[in-house]
Design an enzyme around this catalytic site. Sequence first.
Site, PDB file in Angstrom:
ATOM      1  N   CYS A  32      -4.566   4.539 -22.788  1.00  0.00           N
ATOM      2  CA  CYS A  32      -5.580   4.393 -21.746  1.00  0.00           C
ATOM      3  C   CYS A  32      -5.465   5.476 -20.680  1.00  0.00           C
ATOM      4  O   CYS A  32      -4.445   6.136 -20.553  1.00  0.00           O
ATOM      5  CB  CYS A  32      -5.407   3.048 -21.024  1.00  0.00           C
ATOM      6  SG  CYS A  32      -5.931   1.634 -21.980  1.00  0.00           S
ATOM      7  N   CYS A  36      -7.967   2.533 -16.214  1.00  0.00           N
ATOM      8  CA  CYS A  36      -8.487   1.494 -17.112  1.00  0.00           C
ATOM      9  C   CYS A  36      -8.331   0.111 -16.511  1.00  0.00           C
ATOM     10  O   CYS A  36      -7.285  -0.241 -15.974  1.00  0.00           O
ATOM     11  CB  CYS A  36      -7.802   1.546 -18.468  1.00  0.00           C
ATOM     12  SG  CYS A  36      -8.583   0.431 -19.656  1.00  0.00           S
ATOM     13  N   CYS A  63      -8.347   3.685 -26.243  1.00  0.00           N
ATOM     14  CA  CYS A  63      -8.922   2.425 -25.769  1.00  0.00           C
ATOM     15  C   CYS A  63     -10.443   2.516 -25.804  1.00  0.00           C
ATOM     16  O   CYS A  63     -11.020   3.524 -25.416  1.00  0.00           O
ATOM     17  CB  CYS A  63      -8.428   2.187 -24.346  1.00  0.00           C
ATOM     18  SG  CYS A  63      -9.270   0.878 -23.472  1.00  0.00           S
ATOM     19  N   CYS A  66     -11.837   2.448 -21.742  1.00  0.00           N
ATOM     20  CA  CYS A  66     -11.790   3.580 -20.794  1.00  0.00           C
ATOM     21  C   CYS A  66     -11.978   4.931 -21.477  1.00  0.00           C
ATOM     22  O   CYS A  66     -12.049   5.963 -20.815  1.00  0.00           O
ATOM     23  CB  CYS A  66     -10.491   3.561 -20.004  1.00  0.00           C
ATOM     24  SG  CYS A  66      -9.027   3.829 -21.014  1.00  0.00           S
TER      25      CYS A  66
END
Length: 183
Positions: A32, A36, A63, A66
């Site tokens: 991330c 995030c 992810c 994000c």
Amino acid sequence: MMNDEFWQAILACDASYDGSFFYGVRTTGVYCRPSCKSKNPKRENARIFATANEAAASGFRPCKRCRPDAVKWPDEEVTAGVKRIIERRYHEPLTLSSLALELHISPYHLHRVFKRMAGRTPNDYLRDTRMDAAQKLLEGTDSSMAEIALKVGMPNAAHFSTVFQKHFGIAPSAFRNRMRYLS
Ligand SMILES: [Zn+2]
């Protein structure tokens, strides 16, 4: 390796750290951006990476929330992008948020990068561009104040007049008269 500064940035979802590092979560296999908003990992499960490529090379997946693998624009391109939009479309109701949305970055990041690179804020740049355009219109056309205000993206003519006066130290109508007198 996880220092306190990075850990605090993760807990705070601090967007100002986006681009400076990425973190992977061992239990989920996902990596991330610091900003995030997904659930915070346990500290012992988090792993720091300098780049998205490093995280991917270590077997982590980006992810979905994000999008840490999305292309991150270099600061020069962010700055040039903001200038390009403002110079072409200063007559539109542009805001920091609308610029950020268009350039796919956070308003905070946009503001920070632009100010560092251009030496003024996006709002300052927008105002300066509008004022330059207004000056040209006052000099070169017979348009009314209301028309000029609208043409430079400031539909409230009284507000336009106030900003102009503050910017150039002279009211728009007085400026026009002076230009006429001098020519
Ligand atoms: Zn994420």
